[in-house]
Design a protein around this motif. Sequence first.
Motif, PDB file in Angstrom:
ATOM      1  N   ASN A   1      -4.024  -7.013  -8.979  1.00  0.00           N
ATOM      2  CA  ASN A   1      -4.833  -8.336  -9.323  1.00  0.00           C
ATOM      3  C   ASN A   1      -4.732  -8.542 -11.301  1.00  0.00           C
ATOM      4  O   ASN A   1      -4.868  -8.690 -12.043  1.00  0.00           O
ATOM      5  N   GLU A   2      -3.962  -6.603 -11.691  1.00  0.00           N
ATOM      6  CA  GLU A   2      -3.982  -6.551 -13.546  1.00  0.00           C
ATOM      7  C   GLU A   2      -2.831  -7.526 -13.521  1.00  0.00           C
ATOM      8  O   GLU A   2      -2.151  -8.221 -14.328  1.00  0.00           O
ATOM      9  N   ARG A   3      -1.305  -7.767 -12.356  1.00  0.00           N
ATOM     10  CA  ARG A   3      -0.177  -8.467 -12.941  1.00  0.00           C
ATOM     11  C   ARG A   3      -0.189  -9.552 -12.419  1.00  0.00           C
ATOM     12  O   ARG A   3      -0.023 -10.980 -12.839  1.00  0.00           O
TER      13      ARG A   3
ATOM     14  N   ASP B   1      -0.878  -2.412  -9.616  1.00  0.00           N
ATOM     15  CA  ASP B   1      -2.309  -2.657  -9.057  1.00  0.00           C
ATOM     16  C   ASP B   1      -1.880  -4.045  -8.921  1.00  0.00           C
ATOM     17  O   ASP B   1      -1.981  -5.070 -10.093  1.00  0.00           O
TER      18      ASP B   1
ATOM     19  N   GLU C   1       0.802  -1.140  -0.078  1.00  0.00           N
ATOM     20  CA  GLU C   1      -0.203  -0.064  -0.146  1.00  0.00           C
ATOM     21  C   GLU C   1       0.981   1.183  -0.229  1.00  0.00           C
ATOM     22  O   GLU C   1       1.796   1.025  -0.008  1.00  0.00           O
TER      23      GLU C   1
ATOM     24  N   GLY D   1       2.698  -1.291  -5.184  1.00  0.00           N
ATOM     25  CA  GLY D   1       3.478  -1.340  -6.568  1.00  0.00           C
ATOM     26  C   GLY D   1       5.284  -1.306  -6.632  1.00  0.00           C
ATOM     27  O   GLY D   1       5.463  -1.417  -8.040  1.00  0.00           O
TER      28      GLY D   1
END
Length: 605
Positions: A598-600, A596, A495, A524
């Motif tokens: 989830n995108e990774r 993000d 975070e 990230g």
Amino acid sequence: MKNASLIRNVAIIAHVDHGKTTLVDGLLKQSNTFRDNQAEMSQTLIMDSGDQEHERGITITAKQTSIYHGEYKINIIDTPGHADFSGEVERTLNMADGVLLIVDSQEGPMPQTKFVLSKALELGLKPVVVINKIDKPARRIAEVEDELANLFLELATDDSQLHYPVYYAIGREGKAWVGVPENPSEHADLEPIFQAIINDIPAPRVSEDGGLQLLVTALQYDSFLGKYAIGKISRGKARKGQSVVIIKNDVASPARIDVLFSYRGLLREEIDEAVAGDIVAVTGASGAHIGDTIADKDEPEALPTISIEAPTLSMFLGPNTSPFKGREGEFTTSRQIGDRLQKELETNVALRVEEQGIGFTVSGRGELHLSVLIETMRREGYEFEVGRPQVVTITEDGVEKEPIEELQIEVGAEFVGVVSQELGTRRAALSKQEQTSSGTTRLTYHLPTRAMIGLRNLLLTDTKGTVVMNSLPHGYQPLGGKLPQTRSGVLIAFETGTTTPYALENAESRGELFLGPAVEVYAGQIVGLYTRQEDLEINVCKAKHLTNMRSKSSDGTVQLTPFTELSLEQCIDFIENDELLEVTPKSLRLRKKLLDPNERKRANK
């Protein structure tokens, strides 16, 4: 004004740290270029002018200076020793008629010596050898002479280049001899080197008759007179106020020599006329670029352009897209970065720039070449992000080929095993292994250029910082298969927030941290190296919750292991294809391309 027979144009070439710039210091001081009370008389590395040149202890850009010895004018060109700056070497050797090859009396000819010497011999330049640092306790002059003879046999383009004079010097003390001195501490000066330049280096092969021809080999700027075009006059004379044409790709555009400069020491001095063979700087030719010809408007004939070898590595460079963008840099937009790269192209001849979306693909001759550009832009106030270096392939006869390098590694006997193991995983082929006089082992490998990315960091760690590595281009071979990932996974900030000692204490048990407490991070961002192969998201901003319970142990101060702060080169080596390096004037931040989680995950499926 001198005629060409009283001019000598000599390039000084050597491997990094063999004493090239120090010897130029001695020549400048002993030619009475400076007054006794001038500051330069007490300086060293006078020719290295850039901040990075002083910090790294290497020459990055070629420079020219002039000294006078008796009635002779000697133009000296100080060239870089690194193969990464071969564009500098290739363009400036065009101005020389001979070279002073300086070799360390202990190390002997090294890879970069071979690289620069091969370029000089291809151009037909007359070599003069200076064996330097002969006061070293571990000197091995006879063996070095044999190694040089073998090197010339390998590189010479005709028999005359196999006959070269050899001189002996202690550059730091400003001493030189025609033969090996019995007592190096005896009084001596650099007169043998001055005589070698005058007698062994030929006068410029030029024509004083006919119209002006000058090949632009360097550019400089100042805010007073603008652009200076620098080069050697190959034919005719240059005069102040002369009308000329600039020839680029057979297209001639009119210009005028506003002011004409010659060199004396480190300074330019204004002159009215210069003859063929001399190296001059002219203003007024603002449209001139490196490789263009400045010619007489009545005889507009172009000289052959400078041939520069193709780049071997490229990387993405674009505007910063992180959550912290625009905080620390003065120039942050794609247009500002593009303008700066276009300006760099004018003087950095080995660089290539192509637009790629909002960013650019920047191609150069190696990691050092690109990292010097990145560091320069960073110091000028630019903020941007860069991707992992990629190899630049070529297609020959329908076959895709990749560049390969010859890598020479010198290491203690106890580390030979770990070095061999690391290079084995990178598909390197061992071509030679030998013991040096100092007791180390010298290994020579051939390996793909892409296998070199990240290698220096790993070997420095594996050999406790004792490895000495040198590489140079070695041609092309058909593109090989994918190399295995040798790096572990990373610790990723979970975070956005400020790191706390409490959270970092928990994180350091998972791996090696790259930052300390009270540092702002974003989700990230890479904060460390994980001990396993996969990546791990971790909370480094968690604060310790206060409770009513108190105990002696729980309130003790947190003892953190010192974190590892990576340099710019180490960061570039570190990143993988799905990662970026955020570069600002104040910070270097490693991050994932996709911030993000989830995108990774979706991208890795």
